[in-house]
Write a protein that holds these residues in place. Structure first.
Motif, PDB file in Angstrom:
ATOM      1  N   CYS A  29     -49.174   6.254 -17.422  1.00 26.26           N
ATOM      2  CA  CYS A  29     -50.199   7.122 -16.914  1.00 26.26           C
ATOM      3  C   CYS A  29     -51.582   7.680 -17.398  1.00 26.26           C
ATOM      4  N   HIS A 114     -42.489   0.473 -14.205  1.00 24.80           N
ATOM      5  CA  HIS A 114     -44.412  -0.213 -14.531  1.00 24.80           C
ATOM      6  C   HIS A 114     -44.143  -1.957 -14.105  1.00 24.80           C
ATOM      7  N   ASN A 125     -50.492  -2.927 -14.750  1.00 25.11           N
ATOM      8  CA  ASN A 125     -49.570  -1.435 -15.238  1.00 25.11           C
ATOM      9  C   ASN A 125     -49.939  -1.148 -16.786  1.00 25.11           C
ATOM     10  N   HIS A 128     -53.657  -0.809 -17.772  1.00 26.16           N
ATOM     11  CA  HIS A 128     -53.854   0.646 -17.418  1.00 26.16           C
ATOM     12  C   HIS A 128     -53.057   1.694 -18.672  1.00 26.16           C
ATOM     13  N   ASP A 129     -51.888   1.569 -18.866  1.00 26.41           N
ATOM     14  CA  ASP A 129     -50.839   1.898 -19.326  1.00 26.41           C
ATOM     15  C   ASP A 129     -51.722   2.411 -21.236  1.00 26.41           C
ATOM     16  N   TYR A 207     -44.090   0.545  -9.128  1.00 27.45           N
ATOM     17  CA  TYR A 207     -45.469   1.284  -8.715  1.00 27.45           C
ATOM     18  C   TYR A 207     -46.138  -0.462  -9.432  1.00 27.45           C
ATOM     19  N   SER A 208     -47.145  -0.184  -7.944  1.00 31.96           N
ATOM     20  CA  SER A 208     -47.863  -2.011  -8.410  1.00 31.96           C
ATOM     21  C   SER A 208     -49.384  -1.373  -9.136  1.00 31.96           C
ATOM     22  N   LYS A 209     -50.100  -1.394  -9.691  1.00 27.69           N
ATOM     23  CA  LYS A 209     -51.147  -0.717 -10.078  1.00 27.69           C
ATOM     24  C   LYS A 209     -52.651  -1.577  -9.002  1.00 27.69           C
ATOM     25  N   THR A 210     -52.308  -2.578  -9.370  1.00 25.93           N
ATOM     26  CA  THR A 210     -52.578  -4.000  -8.340  1.00 25.93           C
ATOM     27  C   THR A 210     -52.677  -3.551  -6.442  1.00 25.93           C
ATOM     28  N   ASN A 212     -51.612  -0.404  -5.439  1.00 27.66           N
ATOM     29  CA  ASN A 212     -51.673   1.132  -5.958  1.00 27.66           C
ATOM     30  C   ASN A 212     -50.579   2.182  -4.449  1.00 27.66           C
TER      31      ASN A 212
END
Length: 215
Positions: A29, A114, A125, A128-129, A207-210, A212
């Motif tokens: 994150c 993640h 994820n 992003h990370d 946690y799913s970034k897709t 959110n």
């Protein structure tokens, strides 16, 4: 010049940041903060609406070292931060999760908070990370977790803090009274976990970034 980065912690499992093992780390994150923060800078994570903790200080850490993901993965002293999803709550939220494949150079993601629900790598994820190949290390931190104290509004106002998306950046002088208050409130107990993470009992979640959201 020393900066102080302040932001709202949306989820608090003990994953980002990870305050366990006597060292507080931010490996996932907040890629912009991880890219910009220098050794000596401070990070302060505040509670917000999602945790029903607006105005409360969850943690503060002074950056004492920085590593790449590969360096973090290989460091013997951080092996205990590798995730074990069928282990204790602390090991379930391990944040030592990325390294590159020596043959292909592609990112490998351990089964972690993640990852996908199946435990397989989550591309969104991962992207992003790993856009910032840097882990922030702190051996001078205060972690309150669910015992996060309410910061006196006057002290927050003096720093100029605004509860908003993204992060705020201040000079250390602007946050001097806030940092002093945090240390005093923690009774000088540096490098201690003074309370379990807000969502420690949900450490089996992902946690799913897709999407959110948590899955």
């Amino acid at each position: 010049m020393t900066n102080v980065y302040m932001y709202v912690v949306r989820y608090d499992f003990g994953f980002a940041p990870n305050p366990f093992g006597g060292v507080c780390t931010l490996a996932c994150c907040m890629p912009v903060i991880r890219r910009k923060a220098e050794v000596g800078d401070w990070l302060i994570g505040m509670g917000g609406r999602d945790l029903k903790a607006t105005g409360r200080c969850i943690y503060a850490m002074r950056v004492t070292d920085r590593m790449t993901f590969n360096e973090y993965w290989k460091a013997e002293r951080f092996r205990g931060k590798r995730p074990i999803r069928n282990g204790s709550r602390r090991t379930m939220v391990g944040d030592n999760v990325y390294r590159t494949d020596p043959a292909t150079g592609k990112w490998i993601q351990e089964n972690c908070v993640h990852s996908q629900k199946s435990g397989e790598q989550d591309p969104a994820n991962t992207k992003h990370d790993t856009q910032t190949d840097r882990v922030l290390i702190s051996e001078e931190f205060f972690y309150f977790g669910a015992n996060a104290p309410v910061v006196p509004p006057k002290i927050l106002a003096q720093s100029g803090y605004k509860n908003r998306r993204g992060h705020n950046v201040y000079r250390k002088g602007e946050c001097r009274k806030l940092l002093e208050w945090i240390s005093k409130t923690a009774n000088g107990q540096v490098n201690h976990v003074l309370g379990d993470p807000f969502q420690f009992r949900m450490s089996d979640k992902r946690y799913s970034k897709t999407h959110n959201r948590l899955i």
